[in-house]
Write an enzyme that holds these catalytic residues in place. Structure first.
Site, mmCIF file in Angstrom:
data_model
loop_
_atom_site.group_PDB
_atom_site.id
_atom_site.type_symbol
_atom_site.label_atom_id
_atom_site.label_comp_id
_atom_site.label_asym_id
_atom_site.label_seq_id
_atom_site.Cartn_x
_atom_site.Cartn_y
_atom_site.Cartn_z
ATOM 1 N N PRO A 1 -0.037 58.929 36.819
ATOM 2 C CA PRO A 1 1.106 59.295 35.982
ATOM 3 C C PRO A 1 2.321 58.451 36.351
ATOM 4 O O PRO A 1 2.671 58.342 37.519
ATOM 5 C CB PRO A 1 1.327 60.770 36.320
ATOM 6 C CG PRO A 1 0.016 61.250 36.841
ATOM 7 C CD PRO A 1 -0.577 60.077 37.557
ATOM 8 N N GLU A 2 2.932 57.822 35.358
ATOM 9 C CA GLU A 2 4.132 57.034 35.595
ATOM 10 C C GLU A 2 5.341 57.794 35.062
ATOM 11 O O GLU A 2 5.221 58.959 34.659
ATOM 12 C CB GLU A 2 3.987 55.659 34.946
ATOM 13 C CG GLU A 2 2.859 54.836 35.569
ATOM 14 C CD GLU A 2 2.798 53.421 35.027
ATOM 15 O OE1 GLU A 2 3.841 52.909 34.573
ATOM 16 O OE2 GLU A 2 1.717 52.818 35.058
#
Length: 275
Positions: free
Chosen positions: A2-3
């Site tokens: 997840p960014e």
């Protein structure tokens, strides 16, 4: 992993379900996730009786603001939060459960077990690890062109390596760095200190625009990423180069090339992004 857009999506989703919830009990099934305090029982005791007043984000970190402490959480590779009724079966790889005084609870699931949790005194979040090490968020007012240009001029590392460095700018990861550099027409191997101020300005602008659009669309669906409601992100439909190896460049029609930069898989159009 997840960014920033995925973490922002998780933050916004969780706020609809857990704000003003009071933690009655905490169950920890994998203690290595807890980094501060280093005693799991102390971690649990600190949280019990605390109410969640807000959820903020810094880079890829979630900040759960409670009465007098803040819980700082990093999802790393595959960490996920989800809200469940207490009588729902607990899924495999669920490592931390925050039981509320209501009939629901917040569960943290992490297949890789790489996620981390820190508790710090409220108001001291940015003065100690892990957040003190971070550079400005791309959406922060501190992320100015002058700041960014000065940082890039001080290193001969590749521009991709610098953009991935969370101490320079927090929140950019492999997906959005590739997309940003493509939209800026800059080769990922170009030395950061060789970039003109105009090029640096374009990279800064495209990083912000790319992240803003990804946030609007709920993040990127890559492998197993889902938000806290189990919904898949939609930004994958907008990716120009990441994951598009051998497909036509949307600008010139030449094939997208995949290469290694600093050990990271990197997608580039060698025609549009000349070195």
């Amino acid at each position: 992993m997840p960014e920033l857009p995925e973490v922002e999506t998780i933050r916004n989703t969780l706020k609809r379900f857990v704000l003003n919830r009071t933690i009655k009990n905490v169950q920890v099934y994998w203690g290595k996730i807890i980094k501060n305090p280093d005693d799991v029982e102390e971690f649990k005791q600190l949280l019990m009786g605390q109410t969640i007043h807000d959820i903020k984000r810094k880079g890829k970190f979630l900040l759960f603001e409670l009465d007098d402490i803040t819980l700082i959480s990093h999802l790393r590779m595959e960490g996920k939060y989800s809200v469940h009724y207490k009588d729902e079966p607990v899924k495999k790889h669920t490592h931390v459960i925050f039981e509320f005084t209501t009939d629901d609870e917040l569960r943290y699931n992490d297949v890789r077990k790489f996620g981390t949790m820190h508790i710090v005194k409220k108001g001291e979040e940015y003065t100690q690890k892990p957040l003190i090490q971070l550079g400005p968020d791309p959406f922060d007012k501190e992320f100015t062109l002058d700041y960014f240009y000065k940082k890039l001029k001080s290193t001969n590392r590749s521009i991709k390596a610098v953009l991935l460095d969370q101490t320079v700018v927090a929140g950019l990861g492999n997906i959005y760095v590739d997309e940003t550099l493509f939209k800026s027409s800059v080769h990922p191997l170009k030395k950061a200190n060789k970039l003109t101020k105009k090029e640096v300005g374009e990279i800064r602008k495209q990083a912000i625009l790319t992240l803003e659009e990804a946030v609007k669309q709920g993040g990127t669906t890559i492998r197993s990423y889902v938000n806290s409601q189990g919904e898949m992100g939609m930004f994958q439909q907008e990716l120009s180069v990441y994951g598009q190896e051998n497909k036509e460049c949307p600008n010139c029609g030449k094939p997208i090339t995949k290469m290694k930069v600093g050990g990271r898989g990197t997608h580039v159009c060698l025609n549009c992004q000349k070195l």
